[in-house]
Enzyme design. Sequence first.
Site, PDB file in Angstrom:
ATOM      1  N   LYS A 124       0.865  -1.187   0.000  1.00 41.59           N
ATOM      2  CA  LYS A 124       0.000   0.000   0.000  1.00 41.59           C
ATOM      3  C   LYS A 124       0.892   1.224   0.000  1.00 41.59           C
ATOM      4  O   LYS A 124       2.040   1.157   0.456  1.00 41.59           O
ATOM      5  CB  LYS A 124      -0.887   0.018   1.250  1.00 41.59           C
ATOM      6  CG  LYS A 124      -2.181   0.772   1.051  1.00 41.59           C
ATOM      7  CD  LYS A 124      -3.230  -0.114   0.393  1.00 41.59           C
ATOM      8  CE  LYS A 124      -4.422   0.662  -0.081  1.00 41.59           C
ATOM      9  NZ  LYS A 124      -5.517  -0.254  -0.479  1.00 41.59           N
ATOM     10  N   ASP A 164      -6.779   4.012  -4.848  1.00 42.69           N
ATOM     11  CA  ASP A 164      -7.493   3.810  -3.582  1.00 42.69           C
ATOM     12  C   ASP A 164      -8.221   5.138  -3.332  1.00 42.69           C
ATOM     13  O   ASP A 164      -8.412   5.909  -4.283  1.00 42.69           O
ATOM     14  CB  ASP A 164      -6.506   3.449  -2.448  1.00 42.69           C
ATOM     15  CG  ASP A 164      -7.205   2.935  -1.195  1.00 42.69           C
ATOM     16  OD1 ASP A 164      -7.581   1.756  -1.149  1.00 42.69           O
ATOM     17  OD2 ASP A 164      -7.411   3.723  -0.241  1.00 42.69           O
ATOM     18  N   GLY A 236     -20.440   7.084   1.075  1.00 41.11           N
ATOM     19  CA  GLY A 236     -19.509   7.587   0.078  1.00 41.11           C
ATOM     20  C   GLY A 236     -20.197   7.783  -1.263  1.00 41.11           C
ATOM     21  O   GLY A 236     -21.370   7.423  -1.444  1.00 41.11           O
ATOM     22  N   PHE A 237     -19.454   8.383  -2.195  1.00 42.25           N
ATOM     23  CA  PHE A 237     -19.958   8.511  -3.572  1.00 42.25           C
ATOM     24  C   PHE A 237     -18.782   8.433  -4.538  1.00 42.25           C
ATOM     25  O   PHE A 237     -18.807   8.968  -5.638  1.00 42.25           O
ATOM     26  CB  PHE A 237     -20.770   9.802  -3.753  1.00 42.25           C
ATOM     27  CG  PHE A 237     -20.042  11.053  -3.315  1.00 42.25           C
ATOM     28  CD1 PHE A 237     -19.199  11.733  -4.188  1.00 42.25           C
ATOM     29  CD2 PHE A 237     -20.190  11.540  -2.021  1.00 42.25           C
ATOM     30  CE1 PHE A 237     -18.520  12.873  -3.776  1.00 42.25           C
ATOM     31  CE2 PHE A 237     -19.515  12.679  -1.600  1.00 42.25           C
ATOM     32  CZ  PHE A 237     -18.673  13.348  -2.482  1.00 42.25           C
ATOM     33  N   ASN A 239     -15.513   5.953  -6.351  1.00 42.44           N
ATOM     34  CA  ASN A 239     -15.465   4.844  -7.303  1.00 42.44           C
ATOM     35  C   ASN A 239     -16.146   3.577  -6.776  1.00 42.44           C
ATOM     36  O   ASN A 239     -16.901   2.916  -7.491  1.00 42.44           O
ATOM     37  CB  ASN A 239     -13.986   4.574  -7.627  1.00 42.44           C
ATOM     38  CG  ASN A 239     -13.797   3.280  -8.365  1.00 42.44           C
ATOM     39  OD1 ASN A 239     -13.482   2.256  -7.773  1.00 42.44           O
ATOM     40  ND2 ASN A 239     -14.016   3.303  -9.655  1.00 42.44           N
TER      41      ASN A 239
HETATM   42  O1  2IT Z   1      -7.939  -1.790  -1.309  1.00 37.12           O
HETATM   43  C1  2IT Z   1      -7.752  -2.274  -2.437  1.00 37.12           C
HETATM   44  O2  2IT Z   1      -7.846  -3.480  -2.644  1.00 37.12           O
HETATM   45  C2  2IT Z   1      -7.415  -1.366  -3.527  1.00 37.12           C
HETATM   46  N1  2IT Z   1      -7.342  -0.163  -3.280  1.00 37.12           N
HETATM   47  C3  2IT Z   1      -7.131  -1.884  -4.903  1.00 37.12           C
HETATM   48  C4  2IT Z   1      -5.715  -2.295  -5.036  1.00 37.12           C
HETATM   49  C5  2IT Z   1      -5.301  -2.730  -6.430  1.00 37.12           C
HETATM   50  O3  2IT Z   1      -4.098  -3.001  -6.569  1.00 37.12           O
HETATM   51  O4  2IT Z   1      -6.116  -2.793  -7.333  1.00 37.12           O
END
Ligand code: 2IT
Length: 447
Positions: A124, A164, A236-237, A239
């Site tokens: 992350k 994210d 939320g709104f 993705n």
């Molecule tokens: O929390 C998640 O799984 C994501 N933000 C997507 C991570 C990704 O590599 O597609």
Amino acid sequence: MKTTDIMARLQQKYPLEKEYLQAVQEVLESIEDVYNQHPEFEKAKIVERIVEPDRIFTFRVTWTDDNGEVQTNTGYRIQFNSAIGPYKGGLRFHKAVTPSMLKFLGFEQTFKNALTTLPMGGAKGGSDFDPVGKSNDEIMRFCQAFMLELWNCIGPDQDIPAGDVGVGGREIGYLYGMYKKLAREYNTGVLTGKGGTWGGSILRPEATGFGALYFTQHLLEKAGKSIVGKRVSLSGFGNVAWGAATKARELGAKVVAISGPDGVCEIPDGITPEMIDYMLVMRASNRNKVQDMAVKFPTLCKFTEGKKSWSVPVDIALPCAFQNELSEEDAKELKANGCWCCCEVSNMGCQPGAIHFFQHNGVLFAPGKAVNAGGVATSGLEMTQNAEHISWSGAEVDEKLHFIMKSIHEQCVKYGTQPDGSIDYVKGANIAGFMKVATAMLEQGII
Ligand code: 2IT
């Protein structure tokens, strides 16, 4: 060492890292029994190793705003675990980002990615950059400055970031443009969530929300219920909420609430396709106000300031926004208003007290790392398409996503079925993910 002692040590070592400790605590509680049945894991100190990231990159990101003023933020990439594949996970741009937040997300990602059936390790990253109120040019300059440091840490076979919170298709575009310029590498595989004309997978934008609804369908089917005609609230709104609302509607549910940091929008007759499209406009505006929906659709939508989606009576609650967004009090209010199912779509969206309340009061509950894994799974499918230099049709991606979500549900049932026949989805997801990563670590020796 016992898992409880390992937890106590971590609390001592990282006393201020609240989100990270919360995520680790949940997993260690779930796996305690299986860990005790596997002395070979204890001997190889698997738990002591699995809770620590492989490495953390921290860097300064300096950029210039529209007034010509120099701004400085901090960027991070946490490569958490590579036992089952290259590092994979999103980038979060949010003013509250800290190493603790990204450590919790990287830790969760490791187990989530293990559940997807695909070979991806956990990672992350992100920055404390606040996209709220920023212009498009400022977003671009920030993304370029961020990549100026990040590019050296990642690669299509090493570490593949994606979006994210605060990072969507637009940001991935700016990040990718800069990566290519710096790395002189024209392989499309280094980021996922790319645009459709330059290596992105069809359905990746929808995948987190769609996958969450496919998982919810399996969970309901197992419980002898159906989603058709059910009232659903989501938070939320962005993705994720957009994808969830689209699929919930398509499956015959009625989305009666969405929310933002400013309050809740109640939609008594259910969300319409026009409103779902407008979520994208709201996201692109960087205003971060759900009230904009009620301004645009005043006859369909009622805005209440300061309230959450969890105050609206529904059958099914889908947290789609941020960690710890649903408290024990919210859980009690949901239940009192007739809610009987909560599928966590955001990462660690429910506080521990809320999960405990749901599980002990007959509310079906499934955790984010199982429910939302369709997003990263489709990122994995994007990587495969990039590596093969082809693109699959939407139908092909959707079929694979369906298969993956079904398989994740099956893993939860396999490891989470309790002696009384009920299914503990938290335990199921944590044990399934842990067994896969732990076995890989064991087989690869002490490294
Ligand atoms: O929390 C998640 O799984 C994501 N933000 C997507 C991570 C990704 O590599 O597609």
